[in-house]
Design a protein around this motif. Structure first.
Motif, PDB file in Angstrom:
ATOM      1  N   ALA A   1      64.546 -17.195  91.748  1.00 38.02           N
ATOM      2  CA  ALA A   1      65.880 -17.083  92.326  1.00 38.02           C
ATOM      3  C   ALA A   1      66.538 -15.736  92.030  1.00 38.02           C
ATOM      4  CB  ALA A   1      66.765 -18.217  91.816  1.00 38.02           C
ATOM      5  N   ASN A   2      66.178 -15.115  90.880  1.00 30.36           N
ATOM      6  CA  ASN A   2      66.843 -13.866  90.487  1.00 30.36           C
ATOM      7  C   ASN A   2      66.696 -12.772  91.527  1.00 30.36           C
ATOM      8  OD1 ASN A   2      66.180 -15.553  88.230  1.00 30.36           O
ATOM      9  ND2 ASN A   2      66.893 -13.917  86.891  1.00 30.36           N
ATOM     10  N   ILE A   3      65.535 -12.744  92.194  1.00 36.05           N
ATOM     11  CA  ILE A   3      65.295 -11.671  93.154  1.00 36.05           C
ATOM     12  C   ILE A   3      65.097 -12.204  94.572  1.00 36.05           C
ATOM     13  CG2 ILE A   3      64.319 -10.139  91.410  1.00 36.05           C
ATOM     14  CD1 ILE A   3      61.558 -10.927  92.362  1.00 36.05           C
ATOM     15  N   GLY A   4      65.370 -13.499  94.755  1.00 40.21           N
ATOM     16  CA  GLY A   4      65.247 -14.081  96.079  1.00 40.21           C
ATOM     17  C   GLY A   4      63.824 -14.214  96.566  1.00 40.21           C
ATOM     18  N   TYR A   5      62.858 -14.343  95.643  1.00 40.83           N
ATOM     19  CA  TYR A   5      61.446 -14.436  96.028  1.00 40.83           C
ATOM     20  C   TYR A   5      61.063 -15.901  96.217  1.00 40.83           C
ATOM     21  CZ  TYR A   5      56.403 -14.700  95.475  1.00 40.83           C
ATOM     22  OH  TYR A   5      55.082 -15.003  95.643  1.00 40.83           O
ATOM     23  N   SER A   6      60.254 -16.201  97.233  1.00 43.12           N
ATOM     24  CA  SER A   6      59.750 -17.544  97.447  1.00 43.12           C
ATOM     25  C   SER A   6      58.412 -17.459  98.160  1.00 43.12           C
ATOM     26  CB  SER A   6      60.730 -18.371  98.291  1.00 43.12           C
ATOM     27  OG  SER A   6      60.210 -19.662  98.517  1.00 43.12           O
ATOM     28  N   SER A   7      57.408 -18.218  97.667  1.00 43.99           N
ATOM     29  CA  SER A   7      56.097 -18.228  98.302  1.00 43.99           C
ATOM     30  C   SER A   7      56.053 -19.328  99.355  1.00 43.99           C
ATOM     31  CB  SER A   7      55.005 -18.468  97.257  1.00 43.99           C
ATOM     32  OG  SER A   7      55.098 -19.791  96.764  1.00 43.99           O
ATOM     33  N   GLY A   8      54.900 -19.480  99.992  1.00 39.38           N
ATOM     34  CA  GLY A   8      54.728 -20.533 100.976  1.00 39.38           C
ATOM     35  C   GLY A   8      54.586 -21.894 100.321  1.00 39.38           C
ATOM     36  N   ALA A   9      54.322 -22.895 101.154  1.00 39.27           N
ATOM     37  CA  ALA A   9      54.209 -24.264 100.653  1.00 39.27           C
ATOM     38  C   ALA A   9      53.058 -24.395  99.661  1.00 39.27           C
ATOM     39  CB  ALA A   9      54.021 -25.219 101.818  1.00 39.27           C
ATOM     40  N   PHE A  10      51.950 -23.684  99.907  1.00 38.25           N
ATOM     41  CA  PHE A  10      50.809 -23.682  98.988  1.00 38.25           C
ATOM     42  C   PHE A  10      50.398 -22.247  98.717  1.00 38.25           C
ATOM     43  CE2 PHE A  10      50.559 -27.780 101.143  1.00 38.25           C
ATOM     44  CZ  PHE A  10      50.480 -28.634 100.057  1.00 38.25           C
ATOM     45  N   ASN A  11      49.962 -22.024  97.507  1.00 38.92           N
ATOM     46  CA  ASN A  11      49.667 -20.666  97.072  1.00 38.92           C
ATOM     47  C   ASN A  11      48.204 -20.558  96.664  1.00 38.92           C
ATOM     48  OD1 ASN A  11      49.964 -18.001  96.060  1.00 38.92           O
ATOM     49  ND2 ASN A  11      50.222 -18.862  94.003  1.00 38.92           N
ATOM     50  N   PRO A  12      47.314 -19.968  97.488  1.00 31.32           N
ATOM     51  CA  PRO A  12      45.916 -19.781  97.086  1.00 31.32           C
ATOM     52  C   PRO A  12      45.809 -18.724  95.998  1.00 31.32           C
ATOM     53  CG  PRO A  12      46.304 -18.726  99.185  1.00 31.32           C
ATOM     54  CD  PRO A  12      47.565 -19.460  98.842  1.00 31.32           C
ATOM     55  N   SER A  13      44.823 -18.873  95.131  1.00 29.65           N
ATOM     56  CA  SER A  13      44.657 -17.924  94.025  1.00 29.65           C
ATOM     57  C   SER A  13      43.180 -17.700  93.750  1.00 29.65           C
ATOM     58  CB  SER A  13      45.353 -18.434  92.752  1.00 29.65           C
ATOM     59  OG  SER A  13      44.730 -19.610  92.285  1.00 29.65           O
ATOM     60  N   LEU A  14      42.892 -16.590  93.110  1.00 30.86           N
ATOM     61  CA  LEU A  14      41.544 -16.231  92.674  1.00 30.86           C
ATOM     62  C   LEU A  14      41.584 -16.019  91.167  1.00 30.86           C
ATOM     63  CD1 LEU A  14      38.595 -15.354  93.322  1.00 30.86           C
ATOM     64  CD2 LEU A  14      39.474 -13.022  93.576  1.00 30.86           C
ATOM     65  N   GLN A  15      40.624 -16.594  90.462  1.00 24.61           N
ATOM     66  CA  GLN A  15      40.619 -16.484  89.007  1.00 24.61           C
ATOM     67  C   GLN A  15      39.269 -15.962  88.521  1.00 24.61           C
ATOM     68  OE1 GLN A  15      41.439 -19.202  85.013  1.00 24.61           O
ATOM     69  NE2 GLN A  15      42.002 -19.984  87.016  1.00 24.61           N
ATOM     70  N   VAL A  16      39.306 -14.968  87.637  1.00 28.56           N
ATOM     71  CA  VAL A  16      38.108 -14.397  87.008  1.00 28.56           C
ATOM     72  C   VAL A  16      38.388 -14.274  85.515  1.00 28.56           C
ATOM     73  CG1 VAL A  16      36.530 -12.450  86.884  1.00 28.56           C
ATOM     74  CG2 VAL A  16      37.490 -13.123  89.083  1.00 28.56           C
ATOM     75  N   ASN A  17      37.481 -14.760  84.696  1.00 25.83           N
ATOM     76  CA  ASN A  17      37.635 -14.707  83.244  1.00 25.83           C
ATOM     77  C   ASN A  17      36.340 -14.218  82.603  1.00 25.83           C
ATOM     78  OD1 ASN A  17      40.338 -16.211  82.880  1.00 25.83           O
ATOM     79  ND2 ASN A  17      39.140 -17.624  84.109  1.00 25.83           N
ATOM     80  N   LEU A  18      36.470 -13.408  81.578  1.00 25.97           N
ATOM     81  CA  LEU A  18      35.335 -12.949  80.777  1.00 25.97           C
ATOM     82  C   LEU A  18      35.773 -12.963  79.322  1.00 25.97           C
ATOM     83  CD1 LEU A  18      32.530 -11.813  80.361  1.00 25.97           C
ATOM     84  CD2 LEU A  18      33.420  -9.530  80.866  1.00 25.97           C
ATOM     85  N   GLY A  19      35.314 -13.986  78.604  1.00 27.69           N
ATOM     86  CA  GLY A  19      35.751 -14.181  77.222  1.00 27.69           C
ATOM     87  C   GLY A  19      34.672 -13.872  76.214  1.00 27.69           C
ATOM     88  N   LEU A  20      35.049 -13.183  75.149  1.00 29.79           N
ATOM     89  CA  LEU A  20      34.198 -12.918  74.000  1.00 29.79           C
ATOM     90  C   LEU A  20      34.859 -13.573  72.791  1.00 29.79           C
ATOM     91  CD1 LEU A  20      33.477  -9.134  74.646  1.00 29.79           C
ATOM     92  CD2 LEU A  20      32.020 -11.080  75.235  1.00 29.79           C
ATOM     93  N   TYR A  21      34.147 -14.515  72.129  1.00 29.12           N
ATOM     94  CA  TYR A  21      34.783 -15.388  71.153  1.00 29.12           C
ATOM     95  C   TYR A  21      34.000 -15.469  69.853  1.00 29.12           C
ATOM     96  CZ  TYR A  21      37.203 -17.136  75.321  1.00 29.12           C
ATOM     97  OH  TYR A  21      37.928 -17.232  76.470  1.00 29.12           O
ATOM     98  N   PHE A  22      34.743 -15.781  68.794  1.00 32.10           N
ATOM     99  CA  PHE A  22      34.171 -16.305  67.565  1.00 32.10           C
ATOM    100  C   PHE A  22      34.345 -17.810  67.642  1.00 32.10           C
ATOM    101  CE2 PHE A  22      34.878 -18.018  63.298  1.00 32.10           C
ATOM    102  CZ  PHE A  22      33.738 -17.574  62.652  1.00 32.10           C
ATOM    103  N   GLY A  23      33.250 -18.560  67.556  1.00 30.91           N
ATOM    104  CA  GLY A  23      33.353 -20.004  67.763  1.00 30.91           C
ATOM    105  C   GLY A  23      32.542 -20.809  66.776  1.00 30.91           C
ATOM    106  N   LYS A  24      33.103 -21.921  66.336  1.00 34.48           N
ATOM    107  CA  LYS A  24      32.440 -22.845  65.416  1.00 34.48           C
ATOM    108  C   LYS A  24      32.586 -24.270  65.929  1.00 34.48           C
ATOM    109  CE  LYS A  24      30.787 -20.387  61.966  1.00 34.48           C
ATOM    110  NZ  LYS A  24      29.358 -20.438  61.589  1.00 34.48           N
TER     111      LYS A  24
END
Length: 233
Positions: free
Chosen positions: A210-233
């Motif tokens: 609302a602060n800048i008057g921005y609004s998307s459509g009814a549904f918002n498609p997205s693309l996700q890419v992740n590359l994680g390097l972890y210490f894991g136990k």
């Protein structure tokens, strides 16, 4: 001579019994071979902490092309069966430089973050075992369905005099919930480290600011890419 012939079978029988008894005693005195230790129970819970190095480029880490964020990630994954797991992951980008950008925005300490909860299906585990490839709990290629929420925070310049008691910057927030379908792989790097990379598409609900008057459509498609390097136990 006749007496010797009568005693000879008895002597032979006695000698055979004595030799057999001695052999049995020697065999029983030998120590039994050590038994192999039982296989350790596979872990059912994985806790990992590290960096999702693909996050800074999701929103543009810096308009000069140099990433200015440290993308810390903490996650946990629990085994339901030999192929299915449940997982959750919390991510936060720490701003290394809070500079003004070309669009007159300034980074807060944590400009973006995310929370994801979902399930994974590790497929072809039997085939990987037959070909002597990495497999087992938390290891392999997988398909995942994830409920994901991104949060963005930034300061936008509002104008005014720098001597004014009011800040020339206002804080803006934006939330982007999506339902994502991902393909990925997770592998061990030694005993204590691992990498987890995935990519997929998602569909989100309507979002607005609302602060800048921005609004998307009814549904918002997205693309996700992740590359994680972890210490894991």
């Amino acid at each position: 001579m006749r007496r010797l012939q009568l005693l000879l079978p008895g002597l032979l029988l006695l000698g055979s019994a004595t030799f057999s008894l001695g052999q049995t005693s020697v065999n029983s005195a030998q120590p039994s071979p050590p038994t192999e230790p039982a296989e350790a129970t596979p872990r059912k819970l994985l806790v990992k902490v590290g960096l999702n190095v693909a996050r800074p480029f999701r929103y543009g880490a810096g308009y000069s092309g140099i990433p200015y964020r440290l993308p810390v990630a903490v996650g946990a994954e629990y085994v339901l069966s030999s192929r299915f797991t449940l997982y959750g992951q919390l991510e936060a980008d720490f701003a290394l430089a809070r500079q003004d950008t070309y669009f007159q925005e300034r980074n807060p300490l944590i400009p973006t973050g995310a929370l994801g909860i979902g399930g994974r299906y590790y497929y072809n585990q039997a085939g990987r075992a037959q070909h002597n490839r990495a497999h087992g709990n938390f290891i392999g290629n997988y398909l995942a369905v994830e409920v994901h929420t991104e949060r963005q925070r930034y300061f936008r310049y509002q104008g005014g005099s720098p001597l004014s008691p009011y800040s020339p910057f206002s804080l803006h927030r934006r939330y982007t919930p999506t339902l994502n379908v991902l393909w990925g792989m997770q592998r061990r790097l030694g005993r204590s480290f691992l990498f987890d990379c995935n990519a997929g598409v998602g569909l989100g609900a309507r979002r607005s600011e609302a602060n800048i008057g921005y609004s998307s459509g009814a549904f918002n498609p997205s693309l996700q890419v992740n590359l994680g390097l972890y210490f894991g136990k």
